[in-house]
Design a protein around this motif. Structure first.
Motif, PDB file in Angstrom:
ATOM      1  N   GLU A  74     -19.967  21.680  -1.041  1.00  0.00           N
ATOM      2  CA  GLU A  74     -20.262  21.379  -2.894  1.00  0.00           C
ATOM      3  C   GLU A  74     -20.591  20.068  -2.673  1.00  0.00           C
ATOM      4  N   ASP A  75     -20.201  19.152  -2.364  1.00  0.00           N
ATOM      5  CA  ASP A  75     -20.750  17.324  -2.272  1.00  0.00           C
ATOM      6  C   ASP A  75     -21.867  17.235  -1.153  1.00  0.00           C
ATOM      7  N   ARG A  76     -22.555  18.267   0.219  1.00  0.00           N
ATOM      8  CA  ARG A  76     -23.838  17.718   0.710  1.00  0.00           C
ATOM      9  C   ARG A  76     -24.777  18.308  -0.290  1.00  0.00           C
ATOM     10  N   VAL A  77     -24.341  19.562  -1.118  1.00  0.00           N
ATOM     11  CA  VAL A  77     -25.110  20.370  -2.004  1.00  0.00           C
ATOM     12  C   VAL A  77     -25.813  19.284  -3.080  1.00  0.00           C
ATOM     13  N   ARG A  78     -24.876  19.031  -3.934  1.00  0.00           N
ATOM     14  CA  ARG A  78     -25.511  18.254  -4.794  1.00  0.00           C
ATOM     15  C   ARG A  78     -26.278  17.380  -4.250  1.00  0.00           C
ATOM     16  N   GLY A  79     -25.785  16.814  -3.315  1.00  0.00           N
ATOM     17  CA  GLY A  79     -26.425  15.194  -2.917  1.00  0.00           C
ATOM     18  C   GLY A  79     -27.519  15.331  -1.948  1.00  0.00           C
ATOM     19  N   ARG A  80     -28.013  17.289  -1.719  1.00  0.00           N
ATOM     20  CA  ARG A  80     -29.304  17.124  -0.679  1.00  0.00           C
ATOM     21  C   ARG A  80     -29.950  18.019  -1.178  1.00  0.00           C
ATOM     22  N   ASN A  81     -29.328  18.755  -1.960  1.00  0.00           N
ATOM     23  CA  ASN A  81     -30.618  20.042  -2.435  1.00  0.00           C
ATOM     24  C   ASN A  81     -31.402  19.032  -2.793  1.00  0.00           C
ATOM     25  N   PRO A  82     -33.253  19.654  -2.136  1.00  0.00           N
ATOM     26  CA  PRO A  82     -34.195  19.754  -2.529  1.00  0.00           C
ATOM     27  C   PRO A  82     -34.131  19.983  -4.092  1.00  0.00           C
ATOM     28  N   GLN A  83     -34.134  20.720  -4.535  1.00  0.00           N
ATOM     29  CA  GLN A  83     -34.674  21.172  -5.678  1.00  0.00           C
ATOM     30  C   GLN A  83     -33.463  19.919  -6.802  1.00  0.00           C
ATOM     31  N   LEU A  84     -32.632  19.936  -6.630  1.00  0.00           N
ATOM     32  CA  LEU A  84     -31.186  19.101  -7.492  1.00  0.00           C
ATOM     33  C   LEU A  84     -32.094  17.961  -7.060  1.00  0.00           C
ATOM     34  N   PHE A  85     -32.767  17.545  -6.014  1.00  0.00           N
ATOM     35  CA  PHE A  85     -33.182  16.023  -5.871  1.00  0.00           C
ATOM     36  C   PHE A  85     -34.570  15.722  -6.544  1.00  0.00           C
ATOM     37  N   THR A  86     -35.051  16.905  -6.471  1.00  0.00           N
ATOM     38  CA  THR A  86     -36.208  16.609  -7.445  1.00  0.00           C
ATOM     39  C   THR A  86     -36.173  16.960  -8.653  1.00  0.00           C
ATOM     40  N   GLU A  87     -35.016  17.897  -9.518  1.00  0.00           N
ATOM     41  CA  GLU A  87     -34.674  17.806 -10.658  1.00  0.00           C
ATOM     42  C   GLU A  87     -33.725  16.590 -12.248  1.00  0.00           C
ATOM     43  N   GLU A  88     -32.901  15.718 -10.453  1.00  0.00           N
ATOM     44  CA  GLU A  88     -32.584  14.029 -10.900  1.00  0.00           C
ATOM     45  C   GLU A  88     -33.850  13.467 -11.148  1.00  0.00           C
ATOM     46  N   ALA A  89     -34.984  13.304  -9.819  1.00  0.00           N
ATOM     47  CA  ALA A  89     -36.181  12.944 -10.602  1.00  0.00           C
ATOM     48  C   ALA A  89     -37.235  12.755 -11.852  1.00  0.00           C
ATOM     49  N   ARG A  90     -36.575  14.170 -12.079  1.00  0.00           N
ATOM     50  CA  ARG A  90     -37.421  14.971 -13.249  1.00  0.00           C
ATOM     51  C   ARG A  90     -37.057  14.414 -14.948  1.00  0.00           C
ATOM     52  N   ILE A  91     -35.410  14.253 -14.213  1.00  0.00           N
ATOM     53  CA  ILE A  91     -34.834  13.269 -15.514  1.00  0.00           C
ATOM     54  C   ILE A  91     -34.808  11.545 -15.272  1.00  0.00           C
ATOM     55  N   LYS A  92     -34.713  11.281 -14.202  1.00  0.00           N
ATOM     56  CA  LYS A  92     -35.212   9.727 -14.440  1.00  0.00           C
ATOM     57  C   LYS A  92     -36.890   9.698 -15.254  1.00  0.00           C
ATOM     58  N   ALA A  93     -37.660  10.472 -14.506  1.00  0.00           N
ATOM     59  CA  ALA A  93     -39.444  10.269 -14.679  1.00  0.00           C
ATOM     60  C   ALA A  93     -38.818  10.248 -16.663  1.00  0.00           C
ATOM     61  N   ALA A  94     -38.189  11.417 -17.189  1.00  0.00           N
ATOM     62  CA  ALA A  94     -37.813  11.698 -18.608  1.00  0.00           C
ATOM     63  C   ALA A  94     -37.784  10.099 -19.173  1.00  0.00           C
TER      64      ALA A  94
END
Length: 423
Positions: free
Chosen positions: A246-266
């Motif tokens: 679960e920790d690895r998924v939260r830190g490495r999943n490409p979809q979550l990485f993309t969504e986090e970048a979208r949040i910061k951009a927003a």
């Protein structure tokens, strides 16, 4: 003539020597899943297009934070000199010529915010590249495993077919000696026909899988692929702990990485929207020419007046809503991904236990039952139907074993897709 012939033979041998490694390399594709992944990395068009889009996003960072291009304006005033001359465009003959160089300057911080937004969008594009690649790798891993399973099923079917041929001969010998009915041999022939039909279906499924793999490799659908030799090893249960993954998924999943970048951009977009409450400036300098000499200079400052408060407040509320939407989207994506992780971990554990139970218990029992039934049939103690049933138990046990191996490989590929990396 003899020398020319030797030269031609040498050239032909050299060409064959060059072609042989190339051919062997092409045929070797498909023996392992790594050979497919290495090939797809440089040929898959979807992956290539996403990389180009990511490169384009990176190139947008510098322009986003740059000043607008300055503007130049030339004004010819009194081109007829109060009607004393015909109209002219010669700067030295008009009343005066005004040259203006104007530079627009956004409010402090706006350029930095625009550049940061572009950088975050570039990060999101990199995340989409990784996401595309993980999708491709998962498809190739699953297709390779399925092709391996089909190959194993085909081998199993041929082995059972050979066994049925031997059983038919035993039945015919016993029928000739008056120890069995002719129906036994006929049933053996019926079983063989059914297995040959199974081989046709397996061949068709294999062709479809090879076409699917070749499509992912950007190769012709009929291009040759080697038969898979081995499956990837399944990680030990200790590596499949949900909390760790679960920790690895939260830190490495490409979809979550993309969504986090979208949040910061927003968030940066919201800041930029609030910056629009302040005016942007324009600075200009204007030398004025009279005849052949510049005799006056003008300096100008211009700024917009942010009076449209209704429109501006609407844009601010829009930016807040877009930020909330990005956060909710990431939460929904995270819940979905973690749910899929738990589902696939359960599936891979069930497949492991099924394979172990089949290999260590069901299959040995089925083989003992068949050997006993075969000996009893040869001695006339059981009928042919009992022998066929024992043979079918062996086939069923091996199919369960193969199916469990396929299920474990599919679950492993799905888990690695969620992780964004191999286990």
């Amino acid at each position: 003539m003899r020398g020319n012939f030797r030269t031609k033979v040498f050239i032909l041998m050299l060409a064959l020597g060059i072609a042989t490694p190339i051919l062997s390399q092409e045929v070797a594709i498909g023996r392992t899943v790594d050979s497919l992944l290495d090939y797809a990395r440089s040929t898959n068009p979807d992956y290539a297009s996403m990389r180009y889009e990511a490169d384009a996003a990176i190139e947008r960072v510098v322009p986003a934070g740059a000043l607008p291009d300055p503007r130049f304006r030339m004004e010819l005033q009194d081109i007829t000199k109060f009607g004393e001359q015909n109209a002219t465009l010669n700067p030295s003959r008009v009343g005066s010529t005004k040259y203006t160089v104007l530079q627009e300057i956004p409010w402090y911080g706006k350029r930095d915010l625009k550049r940061e937004i572009a950088e975050l969008e570039a990060e999101g594009a990199q995340g989409r590249v990784r996401g595309t690649w993980t999708e491709i790798t998962a498809k190739l891993k699953i297709a390779h495993a399925q092709l391996y399973i089909l190959h194993r099923n085909e081998q199993l079917t041929r082995e059972i077919l050979d066994l049925m041929v031997r059983l038919e001969k035993i039945a015919q010998i016993r029928y000739a000696g008056g120890l069995a009915m002719q129906q036994d041999a006929i049933r053996a022939q019926v079983e063989q026909t059914g297995m040959r039909n199974d081989l046709i279906m397996l061949e068709n499924e294999g062709n479809m899988l090879r076409a699917r793999i070749n499509a992912l490799l950007a190769r012709p659908s009929s291009a040759r692929l080697a038969n898979p030799e081995v499956l990837r090893p399944i990680p030990a249960p200790a590596k499949l702990d949900y909390a760790t993954l679960e920790d690895r998924v939260r830190g490495r999943n490409p979809q979550l990485f993309t969504e986090e970048a979208r949040i910061k951009a927003a968030e940066k977009s919201r800041e930029l929207t609030y910056k629009n409450r302040y005016p942007d400036f324009a600075l200009a300098i204007s030398p004025i020419q009279y005849q052949n000499a510049v005799k006056e200079w003008e300096v100008m400052v211009e700024f917009n007046i942010p009076l449209q408060q209704t429109s501006r407040r609407a844009m601010e509320r829009e930016s807040e809503s877009m930020l909330s939407a990005a956060r909710s989207r990431k939460e929904a994506t995270s819940n979905q991904i973690l749910g899929e992780l738990a589902e696939n971990l359960s599936g891979i554990e069930a497949a492991r236990r099924t394979e172990s139970l089949t290999t260590n218990s069901l299959l040995p029992q089925a083989e003992l039952t068949f050997n006993s039934a075969l000996a009893s049939y040869e001695n006339g103690k059981v009928d042919f139907a009992t022998l066929l049933e024992a043979q079918q138990q062996i086939r069923k046990a091996r199919q369960i074993q193969i199916k469990a191996q396929a299920e474990a490989q599919i679950r492993l590929a799905e888990i690695e897709k969620l992780l964004g990396e191999d286990l």
